[in-house]
Design a protein around this motif. Structure first.
Motif, PDB file in Angstrom:
ATOM      1  N   VAL B 261      19.258  22.820   8.096  1.00  0.00           N
ATOM      2  CA  VAL B 261      19.219  22.498   6.668  1.00  0.00           C
ATOM      3  C   VAL B 261      19.235  20.995   6.439  1.00  0.00           C
ATOM      4  O   VAL B 261      18.364  20.445   5.773  1.00  0.00           O
ATOM      5  CB  VAL B 261      20.393  23.171   5.921  1.00  0.00           C
ATOM      6  N   VAL B 262      20.226  20.326   7.024  1.00  0.00           N
ATOM      7  CA  VAL B 262      20.380  18.911   6.727  1.00  0.00           C
ATOM      8  C   VAL B 262      19.243  18.098   7.350  1.00  0.00           C
ATOM      9  O   VAL B 262      18.618  17.277   6.686  1.00  0.00           O
ATOM     10  CB  VAL B 262      21.753  18.416   7.238  1.00  0.00           C
ATOM     11  N   LEU B 263      18.977  18.379   8.613  1.00  0.00           N
ATOM     12  CA  LEU B 263      17.985  17.573   9.320  1.00  0.00           C
ATOM     13  C   LEU B 263      16.597  17.609   8.667  1.00  0.00           C
ATOM     14  O   LEU B 263      16.006  16.559   8.435  1.00  0.00           O
ATOM     15  CB  LEU B 263      17.929  18.037  10.784  1.00  0.00           C
ATOM     16  N   PRO B 264      16.055  18.800   8.341  1.00  0.00           N
ATOM     17  CA  PRO B 264      14.738  18.805   7.706  1.00  0.00           C
ATOM     18  C   PRO B 264      14.699  18.032   6.391  1.00  0.00           C
ATOM     19  O   PRO B 264      13.740  17.312   6.115  1.00  0.00           O
ATOM     20  CB  PRO B 264      14.454  20.290   7.457  1.00  0.00           C
ATOM     21  N   VAL B 265      15.774  18.153   5.618  1.00  0.00           N
ATOM     22  CA  VAL B 265      15.792  17.426   4.343  1.00  0.00           C
ATOM     23  C   VAL B 265      15.735  15.929   4.610  1.00  0.00           C
ATOM     24  O   VAL B 265      14.957  15.193   3.997  1.00  0.00           O
ATOM     25  CB  VAL B 265      17.058  17.800   3.538  1.00  0.00           C
ATOM     26  N   LEU B 266      16.541  15.483   5.575  1.00  0.00           N
ATOM     27  CA  LEU B 266      16.547  14.054   5.882  1.00  0.00           C
ATOM     28  C   LEU B 266      15.172  13.599   6.359  1.00  0.00           C
ATOM     29  O   LEU B 266      14.664  12.551   5.939  1.00  0.00           O
ATOM     30  CB  LEU B 266      17.586  13.752   6.964  1.00  0.00           C
ATOM     31  N   LEU B 267      14.556  14.396   7.212  1.00  0.00           N
ATOM     32  CA  LEU B 267      13.244  14.002   7.736  1.00  0.00           C
ATOM     33  C   LEU B 267      12.213  13.942   6.614  1.00  0.00           C
ATOM     34  O   LEU B 267      11.371  13.042   6.569  1.00  0.00           O
ATOM     35  CB  LEU B 267      12.786  14.995   8.802  1.00  0.00           C
ATOM     36  N   TYR B 268      12.302  14.916   5.717  1.00  0.00           N
ATOM     37  CA  TYR B 268      11.359  14.943   4.595  1.00  0.00           C
ATOM     38  C   TYR B 268      11.503  13.676   3.759  1.00  0.00           C
ATOM     39  O   TYR B 268      10.522  13.019   3.417  1.00  0.00           O
ATOM     40  CB  TYR B 268      11.639  16.185   3.747  1.00  0.00           C
ATOM     41  N   VAL B 269      12.764  13.334   3.459  1.00  0.00           N
ATOM     42  CA  VAL B 269      12.994  12.118   2.676  1.00  0.00           C
ATOM     43  C   VAL B 269      12.516  10.906   3.462  1.00  0.00           C
ATOM     44  O   VAL B 269      11.935   9.975   2.905  1.00  0.00           O
ATOM     45  CB  VAL B 269      14.477  11.996   2.300  1.00  0.00           C
ATOM     46  N   PHE B 270      12.726  10.957   4.767  1.00  0.00           N
ATOM     47  CA  PHE B 270      12.318   9.821   5.589  1.00  0.00           C
ATOM     48  C   PHE B 270      10.810   9.598   5.514  1.00  0.00           C
ATOM     49  O   PHE B 270      10.349   8.467   5.475  1.00  0.00           O
ATOM     50  CB  PHE B 270      12.743  10.065   7.042  1.00  0.00           C
ATOM     51  N   CYS B 271      10.051  10.690   5.445  1.00  0.00           N
ATOM     52  CA  CYS B 271       8.605  10.457   5.418  1.00  0.00           C
ATOM     53  C   CYS B 271       8.196   9.828   4.080  1.00  0.00           C
ATOM     54  O   CYS B 271       7.270   9.041   4.021  1.00  0.00           O
ATOM     55  CB  CYS B 271       7.815  11.705   5.808  1.00  0.00           C
ATOM     56  N   PHE B 272       8.947  10.115   3.033  1.00  0.00           N
ATOM     57  CA  PHE B 272       8.706   9.398   1.781  1.00  0.00           C
ATOM     58  C   PHE B 272       9.105   7.931   1.912  1.00  0.00           C
ATOM     59  O   PHE B 272       8.493   7.052   1.329  1.00  0.00           O
ATOM     60  CB  PHE B 272       9.486  10.040   0.630  1.00  0.00           C
ATOM     61  N   TYR B 273      10.171   7.711   2.685  1.00  0.00           N
ATOM     62  CA  TYR B 273      10.613   6.333   2.874  1.00  0.00           C
ATOM     63  C   TYR B 273       9.505   5.517   3.537  1.00  0.00           C
ATOM     64  O   TYR B 273       9.158   4.429   3.088  1.00  0.00           O
ATOM     65  CB  TYR B 273      11.881   6.312   3.724  1.00  0.00           C
ATOM     66  N   VAL B 274       8.926   6.106   4.573  1.00  0.00           N
ATOM     67  CA  VAL B 274       7.829   5.415   5.254  1.00  0.00           C
ATOM     68  C   VAL B 274       6.675   5.208   4.287  1.00  0.00           C
ATOM     69  O   VAL B 274       6.109   4.116   4.180  1.00  0.00           O
ATOM     70  CB  VAL B 274       7.368   6.226   6.482  1.00  0.00           C
ATOM     71  N   HIS B 275       6.365   6.259   3.537  1.00  0.00           N
ATOM     72  CA  HIS B 275       5.274   6.210   2.571  1.00  0.00           C
ATOM     73  C   HIS B 275       5.472   5.040   1.607  1.00  0.00           C
ATOM     74  O   HIS B 275       4.577   4.222   1.396  1.00  0.00           O
ATOM     75  CB  HIS B 275       5.262   7.539   1.814  1.00  0.00           C
ATOM     76  N   LEU B 276       6.663   4.951   1.045  1.00  0.00           N
ATOM     77  CA  LEU B 276       6.899   3.912   0.037  1.00  0.00           C
ATOM     78  C   LEU B 276       7.014   2.536   0.665  1.00  0.00           C
ATOM     79  O   LEU B 276       6.723   1.531   0.021  1.00  0.00           O
ATOM     80  CB  LEU B 276       8.169   4.236  -0.747  1.00  0.00           C
ATOM     81  N   THR B 277       7.445   2.496   1.924  1.00  0.00           N
ATOM     82  CA  THR B 277       7.538   1.195   2.570  1.00  0.00           C
ATOM     83  C   THR B 277       6.148   0.668   2.909  1.00  0.00           C
ATOM     84  O   THR B 277       5.862  -0.516   2.735  1.00  0.00           O
ATOM     85  CB  THR B 277       8.354   1.303   3.877  1.00  0.00           C
ATOM     86  N   VAL B 278       5.303   1.596   3.365  1.00  0.00           N
ATOM     87  CA  VAL B 278       3.962   1.158   3.752  1.00  0.00           C
ATOM     88  C   VAL B 278       3.162   0.762   2.525  1.00  0.00           C
ATOM     89  O   VAL B 278       2.493  -0.270   2.505  1.00  0.00           O
ATOM     90  CB  VAL B 278       3.248   2.288   4.524  1.00  0.00           C
ATOM     91  N   LEU B 279       3.232   1.566   1.477  1.00  0.00           N
ATOM     92  CA  LEU B 279       2.398   1.311   0.313  1.00  0.00           C
ATOM     93  C   LEU B 279       3.127   0.376  -0.637  1.00  0.00           C
ATOM     94  O   LEU B 279       3.901   0.815  -1.476  1.00  0.00           O
ATOM     95  CB  LEU B 279       2.077   2.625  -0.400  1.00  0.00           C
ATOM     96  N   ARG B 280       2.893  -0.908  -0.473  1.00  0.00           N
ATOM     97  CA  ARG B 280       3.677  -1.800  -1.324  1.00  0.00           C
ATOM     98  C   ARG B 280       2.834  -2.521  -2.365  1.00  0.00           C
ATOM     99  O   ARG B 280       3.345  -3.250  -3.184  1.00  0.00           O
ATOM    100  CB  ARG B 280       4.474  -2.788  -0.493  1.00  0.00           C
ATOM    101  N   HIS B 281       1.515  -2.324  -2.352  1.00  0.00           N
ATOM    102  CA  HIS B 281       0.700  -2.977  -3.369  1.00  0.00           C
ATOM    103  C   HIS B 281       0.456  -2.036  -4.542  1.00  0.00           C
ATOM    104  O   HIS B 281       0.389  -0.826  -4.375  1.00  0.00           O
ATOM    105  CB  HIS B 281      -0.646  -3.386  -2.779  1.00  0.00           C
ATOM    106  N   SER B 282       0.262  -2.613  -5.704  1.00  0.00           N
ATOM    107  CA  SER B 282      -0.020  -1.776  -6.870  1.00  0.00           C
ATOM    108  C   SER B 282      -1.451  -1.257  -6.772  1.00  0.00           C
ATOM    109  O   SER B 282      -2.290  -1.848  -6.111  1.00  0.00           O
ATOM    110  CB  SER B 282       0.142  -2.585  -8.133  1.00  0.00           C
ATOM    111  N   GLY B 283      -1.693  -0.129  -7.402  1.00  0.00           N
ATOM    112  CA  GLY B 283      -3.004   0.480  -7.260  1.00  0.00           C
ATOM    113  C   GLY B 283      -3.397   1.326  -8.450  1.00  0.00           C
ATOM    114  O   GLY B 283      -2.836   1.179  -9.539  1.00  0.00           O
TER     115      GLY B 283
END
Lengths: 756, 738
Positions: B261-283
């Motif tokens: 339960v905990v691990l998948p949720v964390l991983l899911y949030v983590f992939c958003f973290y990567v997403h938001l970190t990578v995409l830093r320009h406005s579009g």
């Protein structure tokens, strides 16, 4: 000791039903091993395990008979609360405008269309008729005064059904928990719930629906109690009553399906247990199965169909609902222009026609003087589909090139012919071009173009009869035709989407480039006027009863899913309901008006919510301790079983009446939660009672007993007091609104979202 | 697993390791299942062969490609079709292949430039697709089937044309299927393993691949739920084992809960973290997000708002953006036009100046915040900030009208009050222009009104109605702008009541003329609104779930019932001049056999269940357990990946069925094996069973072979050959007229 008494009473009860006596005595000698087997009813032991729980259910050690005084008290209080100030306000409140009107339609025998099945409205109409209402009140809009019209009969009928809910709840909880106090808590929660009172006091479908739902659940648990004496009179009685109530529930609203599901799941479990009972022969099991099929499937189905038969038999005059139905359907309504109609058999050039979409509840091809607004394709005249009969639905059929002179004998239109359709009122031609349609962006726009017969090549349509061959004539009413646009190759199509305000909320008509044959792109010619052709009678069209039944269901389902929430409106969401987030205004908005606000008693509703959580915790503890085989006293085991079996049924009922709303796309209202709320209140009674009775887990006996009494008194007092302070919600408020100091409800607006 | 490998040759290899350890020489013994190696190699061969052909955009590559490009340019986007992990995997492949994001992605069939590494774009989905083949083998083994059945399962996957097509392009289904199979395989590996701690590694793998499946497509949630269901039943059985101590049970349950339960949720949030970190320009999708979110992206709004003063003060010049959840943003606006004296429906208006909400940046969006007690319109030094609960007036910058409301029905929503720019016509309509500032996300009672960050409701002092975007559109006299009204506050916290300050500067000019010039000049000042990752994640996730997809018809869209019989196909690509084409068409033979096996399984299961209930045991307990397992995974997996589509309203395609179908394919060999062991008796029957299974496999191969030109797009077929491949009349196969 207790064990022996149990078995004695079991025997005594068994004797009363002679049919099964032999069989029962065969498997009585198992008292010792029973309690062990109960916990692990997995496959290996299920064969015996079920029979012992059968016995348990008839002789629970703590079982209490219904207390007559309590029952009378519950009955009296619930009637008193529901009938108090019943006639107020003397004007139409909220949805009374619909259901009262539909009751009148039955009295007047006028055909109408509604998204709900007819039983509830038939009963309302009947109640009105019996109490002297003559069906003449127009029920135009909420707030209209009833005047001399006799409306209290219909309200009284609904209130009477609503008053029986607490009584039913009392019996159900008593049956499931074998505890008078639990039953009393549940009944008290419902009696003093402002929401349940309000919703029972008006001409609405909900009290009728809830009556049948609770009736079905009550008969089901009573039936389960008869397990030990199958096929005796009371067994049959409760079985058939369950069936009757089920058909009643589904006959009022489709929400009744959920209680059918509940009973169905219960019955399936029941049959599964019977199958595992190796004492019964397969023939016995088959008998059980057949009895249930008869009582719970065939009987309700028969009654349900009967209700529709009555509905169609009573409503035999043309009315506001005609346009929703197919041409064939309309021909059976007195006063409809298709009733006993005669018209030319084959479509001819020069005829005046109406064209109806074959999609069920599809409209007539329609146009009017208004143009498409700026930004929506070309600014030409709108073409829509319209559900009601109207002069703007009339079209003339022309040859592409014809002038005004028609030959003496009109020429028939044939499959593959190219025609021009001229709108009779505005003389514009049906036209399409490569502009995107207003709602369905991938389709082309359809407009009215040209005037007095002039136009361009985009006004030409090839008419095809579905399944026809070149040269076939087009039969009026019976042929399915398609209009293919010659220039672009697209097909005239009604998407079923509603246009915004500029299109008068009529249905969009487009030209679809996807040529799949769907009812959306098929049309039939409904009215056909051509004085030069001989008319024939169309009585052959009259549909079969089953066809009508099927069609009316499809129309209802369409209508239901068509009730989409509008984006700009704030609508109620399912998660709002258990937390009592926002009620419904039944009557009155301003300070000077008589205001009634449908809102559950917040104390009981929040208690219900808390008890759902509490129940989850308690049942988890109970089932884990059983699974881990922790040593428990007999009384404790009983509590566990009440929680898991009785509570389980109630939770299932709550879930079935609540969870499906999350998947519904249609517009939702607060009052949809009330059936679920009934289950939730019953669960609260059962949970709290078990909790209070378990107080001796932590406390020594005398104190535990005090705590039990104290808890019960505190609970009753808080329910009563909260009812006392919130009662104006149901019985009417006048004067300033709650956020102003002078109001009777000052300080009670505990949530900002409440609007009183 | 105690079963002896029957069909495989075992190799024992001793490998020398050069590291120091207790024994010398250290020896590692490995067993290599050559059959497994063989199917893996075949899997790679079928999926990766000639991967960069066709060198053109194929079907949905046109859709995913644009996101890949945006990743390469690190430009922010919102895609409501699924979470970002899938896009990121595709983008990662593109990154490895050296793609720079410069390709227009405008139509299917457009040729890729020769400089572009098409191979890189398509590599990762193809590898995932290839790995599904050995995974199917391993999963079947874990479910208790023999190596024969496992081989059958992997061969069926191997020769499934639709899976091959879907794996060979830049599409996400194969990645999803890979994660799903991996999660089930590793969960059963965990369950079957002996009681060692290392088996928790398998549980972690299972949980991570669940997170992966959910991260690629939302439908993965249902697989995850199924796995959770299986795991909870197993845990419940563990709780019921009385021999195990309480402590042990408690610890095991805790570990499983954390892993699953905990691990998948964390991983899911983590992939958003990567997403938001990578995409830093406005579009292009900036406008969907709140001002605070936009300001956190480089460029776009942050360029405008950089250096703005944070605290709104008396004399501030501001634009007020509605926080309504509507997709179009808009700003509070007024202009030199009055409400018409009478509306179309005959109601009268105040005829005062219109106040609207305007979806474009405009000089008429500027308002000045004025202290009702003072006259001046400039910011004092030091600035006097506006706080929660303060009463202010709002003056329209260009026309100098006060924002006013009164008991006159609004133009489109007659139940609400009209909002206007006050003009005194001397008709006993008094000015009611006082507004109370109500900061709904305040932390303290006397919170200062902050630029961008504060959500503000403007409550009209005289009537306690709040300024609201009604959602209606004004007709021509209002230039089609959005209606603004004042409505009762009772419906608390609805986003249409909330406004925030987007652009902001301290006013300095005393004269109206100067002020106009000032308003026309661009803003320049600067703040760094810091918005935490978590609130960005929640906002983005909510946006993705609530943004409605435009419902659209598609030529190749289909409904779920058509998938079972595969009466539809999809044309993925057609060569611009020849008949070479690629279709999504499954292997009709295995399709039919899988459906048959489903029916057979259900009948058998029903039969066994009823008979067992009557205490008749047809098969030994162990076989029954295995039969149940196979059913739960294969039939359960099929159901959870199929049924949800009946409730979905978006456009559906055949490829949505592939995850469900992969599970169904696994059922066939298991059912055959079951029939072979328990239903057939006698040597001749066994032999007949084997022969027919082999014949079935051969016909699957033949079908695969005949459709492979449509799967790989080569060789080109003639019109007649194409005609002959139209096995179902409803299939749409294209050919050019000679």
């Amino acid at each position: 000791m207790a064990k022996d008494e149990e078995d004695l009473t079991a025997l005594r009860q068994r004797k009363t039903c002679l049919i099964s006596e032999n069989k029962q005595t065969l498997h009585t000698p198992l008292p010792e091993a029973q309690s062990n087997r109960l916990e692990n009813e997995d496959d290996k032991q299920a064969s015996n395990g079920t029979s012992c729980w059968t016995e348990r259910s008839i002789t629970p050690p703590g079982a209490q008979p219904p207390n007559t005084i309590l029952v009378l008290l519950v009955l009296g209080l619930s009637f008193a609360t529901r009938f108090y100030k019943l006639a107020e306000p003397p004007h139409i409140c909220w949805d009374e405008t619909h259901f009262g009107k539909m009751g009148s339609y039955y009295i007047n025998r006028t055909f109408f269309f509604d998204v709900h099945p007819p039983l509830g409205k038939i009963l309302i109409g009947l109640a009105g008729y019996m109490t002297g209402y003559d069906g003449t009140f127009p029920f135009v809009k909420p707030g209209d005064k009833y005047g001399h019209h006799n409306y209290w009969g219909m309200r009284g009928f609904c209130a009477a059904l609503g008053s029986s809910l607490p009584v039913f709840a009392y019996f159900i909880v008593l049956e499931l928990s074998h505890s008078n106090s639990a039953a009393l808590i549940a009944a008290a929660l419902l009696i003093f719930d402002t929401g349940s009172i309000t919703i029972s006091q008006y001409i609405l479908l909900d009290p009728i629906l809830m009556f049948f739902i609770m009736g079905a659940v009550l008969s089901m648990v009573k039936f389960n109690q008869q397990k030990s004496r199958p096929f005796c009179a009371s067994w049959w009685l409760w079985l058939l009553l369950t069936g009757v109530n089920l058909s009643g529930a589904i006959g009022v609203k489709f929400v009744g399906l959920f209680v059918i599901l509940l009973v169905g799941l219960n019955t399936a479990g029941d049959l599964w247990a019977l199958l595992g009972d190796l004492q019964l022969t397969l023939v016995d099991v088959a008998k059980h199965l057949l009895a249930r099929v008869t009582g719970l499937i065939l009987l309700p189905l028969f009654l349900y169909v009967t209700v529709f038969a009555v509905h169609f038999a009573v409503l035999n005059k043309s009315g506001p609902g005609d346009g929703f139905f197919s041409s064939a359907f309309q021909s059976r309504l007195i006063g409809n222009n298709l009733h006993n109609a005669s018209m030319p058999k084959y479509l001819a050039y020069g005829s005046t026609i109406t064209v109806k979409n074959l999609r069920i509840a599809g409209g007539y091809l329609h146009s009017h003087w208004h143009l498409y607004p700026e930004g929506v394709g070309a600014k030409q005249q709108q073409v829509t589909a319209y559900l009601h009969k109207d002069y703007n639905n009339l079209w003339l059929v022309h040859k592409p090139d014809d002038g005004l002179d028609h030959p003496k004998t009109p020429e028939l239109v044939r499959h593959g012919d190219i025609v021009r359709l001229e709108h009779k009122e505005t003389t514009r031609n049906l036209h399409s071009h490569l502009q995107e349609a207003p709602m369905t962006r991938k389709h082309f726009q359809v407009t009215g173009y040209g005037i007095n017969g002039s136009g361009d090549s985009n006004d030409l349509w090839r008419l095809e009869v579905c399944g026809g061959r070149r040269g076939d004539p087009v039969k009026v009413l019976r042929s399915k035709v398609r209009f293919l646009h010659v220039a672009t190759g697209c097909v005239l199509y009604s998407s079923g989407k509603t246009l915004p305000k500029w299109g008068w909320e009529q249905v969009e008509v487009t030209c679809s480039p996807y040529l799949k044959e769907t009812p959306n792109s098929q049309w039939n010619i409904e009215d056909h006027i051509n004085p030069k052709l001989p008319n024939i009678s169309l009585s052959v069209l009259k549909p079969h009863f089953l066809e009508i039944l099927l069609e009316s269901h499809i129309v209802m389902i369409r209508g239901n899913s068509g009730l989409k929430p509008k984006d700009s409106e704030i609508n109620s969401r399912p998660w709002h309901w258990p937390i009592n987030y926002q009620g419904l205004r039944f009557s009155g908005v301003n300070e000077t008006e008589y205001r009634v606000y449908l809102l559950g008693n917040p104390v009981t509703w929040w208690l219900n919510l808390a008890c759902l959580g509490l129940y989850a915790v308690m049942v988890a503890v109970a089932s884990i301790s059983l699974q881990r085989d922790v040593h428990l006293s007999q009384k404790r085991r009983e509590h566990c079983w009440v929680l898991m079996r009785g509570g389980g049924q109630l939770v299932l009922g709550w879930l079935l009446h609540y969870a499906p709303f999350y998947t519904m796309g249609r517009i939702l209202y607060y009052h949809h939660y009330f059936p679920a709320m009934l289950f939730s209140s019953m669960l609260t009674g059962l949970t709290l009672d078990t909790l209070l009775h378990s107080a001796d887990l932590f406390l020594s006996p005398p104190r535990a007993d005090w705590l039990l009494r104290l808890g019960q008194v505190a609970l009753l007092f808080s329910v009563l007091y909260s009812f006392y302070i919130f009662h104006p919600l149901s019985y009417g408020m006048r004067g300033p609104l709650a956020h102003e100091p002078g109001s009777a409800m000052a300080g009670l607006k505990w949530m900002d979202s409440w609007e009183f | 697993m105690s079963k002896e490998p029957t069909s495989s040759i075992l190799l024992q290899a001793g490998t020398m390791l050069g590291l120091s350890s207790l024994k010398f020489p250290p020896v590692v013994k490995t067993e290599i299942n050559l059959v497994l190696v063989l199917v893996t190699v075949l899997g790679f061969w079928t999926r990766l062969r000639n991967l960069s052909y066709p060198r053109a955009v194929v079907f949905d590559e046109v859709y995913y490609g644009q996101f890949v490009s945006l990743y390469m340019k690190r430009v922010f986007f919102v895609d409501e079709s699924g979470p970002p992990l899938g896009h990121m995997i595709l983008a990662f492949g593109a990154y490895l292949g050296g793609f720079d994001g410069n390709f227009p992605w405008n139509r299917i069939g457009a040729e890729y430039p020769s400089s572009m590494s098409v191979w890189g774009l398509r590599l990762l989905p193809a590898v995932c697709g290839a790995l599904c083949v050995p995974l199917a083998y391993l999963l079947q083994l874990e479910l208790g089937s023999s190596h024969y059945a496992a081989l059958g399962a992997s061969l069926l996957i191997l020769m499934e044309n639709s899976l091959i097509v879907q794996s060979r392009f830049m599409l996400l289904e194969s990645v999803l299927i890979f994660f799903q199979l991996l999660s089930f395989f590793s969960y059963w590996r965990f369950y079957n393993a002996s009681n060692s701690c290392s088996r928790y590694l398998w549980l972690i793998v299972a949980a991570s691949s669940c997170a992966g499946a959910v991260g690629v497509k939302y439908v993965g949630v249902f697989t995850y739920l199924l796995l959770l269901g299986i795991a909870s039943v197993h845990t419940w059985q563990l709780i019921g084992q009385r021999a195990v101590s309480h402590l042990r049970v408690f610890v095991e349950c805790g570990c499983r809960a954390v892993c699953l339960v905990v691990l998948p949720v964390l991983l899911y949030v983590f992939c958003f973290y990567v997403h938001l970190t990578v995409l830093r320009h406005s579009g292009p999708h900036d406008q969907l997000m709140s001002s605070a979110f936009q300001a956190s992206l480089e460029g776009g709004l942050s360029r405008i708002t950089r250096g703005q003063p944070l605290e709104v003060a008396y004399g501030s010049q501001v634009t007020l953006r509605s926080s309504s959840s509507q997709t179009i943003p808009c700003w509070l606006h007024s202009h030199k036009a009055n409400y018409p004296i009478r509306y179309e429906d005959g109601r009268g208006s105040s005829h005062q100046q219109q106040v609207t909400c305007y979806p474009f940046k405009d000089v008429n969006n500027w308002w000045i915040i004025k202290d009702p007690g003072r006259q001046e319109l400039v910011v004092n030094t030091p600035p006097r900030p506006v706080r929660h609960g303060d009463v202010i007036q709002l003056l329209h910058g260009m026309t100098s009208r006060f924002l006013n409301s009164h008991d006159v029905a609004a133009p489109m929503s007659p139940h609400a009050q009209e909002v206007s720019g006050y003009i005194d016509f001397n008709v006993s309509m008094v000015m009611q222009n006082l507004w109370r500032v109500d900061i709904s996300n305040r932390e303290a009672e006397s919170e200062v009104w902050k630029t961008i960050v504060s959500d503000v409701r403007l409550v009209h002092v005289n009537t306690s109605a709040a300024l609201k975007l009604s959602g209606g559109t004004l007709p021509e006299w209002g230039f089609g702008q959005l209606e603004v009204v004042a409505d009762r506050v009772s419906r608390a916290h609805h986003s249409s009541l909330v406004w925030n300050v987007e652009e902001h500067r301290y006013g300095t000019s005393h004269e109206q003329k100067e002020r106009e010039v000032e308003l026309h000049s661009p803003t320049h000042i600067d703040v760094h609104p810091n918005i935490s990752f978590l609130s960005k994640f929640i906002e983005l996730q909510r946006k993705m779930l609530t943004v409605k997809q435009e419902e659209s018809e598609h030529k190749y869209s289909s409904c779920p019932l058509e998938w079972i019989s595969m009466t539809t196909n999809i044309v993925y690509w057609l060569h611009h001049s020849t008949n070479a084409q690629i279709h999504l068409i499954g292997n009709l033979v295995s399709w039919g056999m899988a459906n048959l096996s489903l029916a057979a399984y259900q009948l058998l299961a029903l039969w066994y269940l009823l008979r067992r209930r009557r205490a008749i045991r047809d098969i030994p307990e162990a076989s029954w357990c295995q039969f149940q397992r196979v059913g739960v995974v294969c039939v359960g997996g099929w159901l959870v990946n199929f049924l949800p589509f009946f409730l979905m309203e978006n456009t559906l395609f055949l490829y949505h069925y592939l995850p469900a179908y992969t599970f169904l394919l696994q059922l066939l060999p298991a059912v055959l094996e079951h029939a072979h062991t328990h239903l057939l008796s006698g040597k001749s029957q066994h032999r007949a069973g084997c022969v027919s299974a082999f014949a079935g496999l051969c016909s699957v191969y033949l079908c695969y072979k005949s459709f492979s030109p449509l799967t790989y797009g080569s060789p080109e077929l003639s019109a007649n050959q194409l005609q002959a491949l139209r096995w179902q009349p409803s299939w749409d196969i294209l050919y050019r007229r000679p």
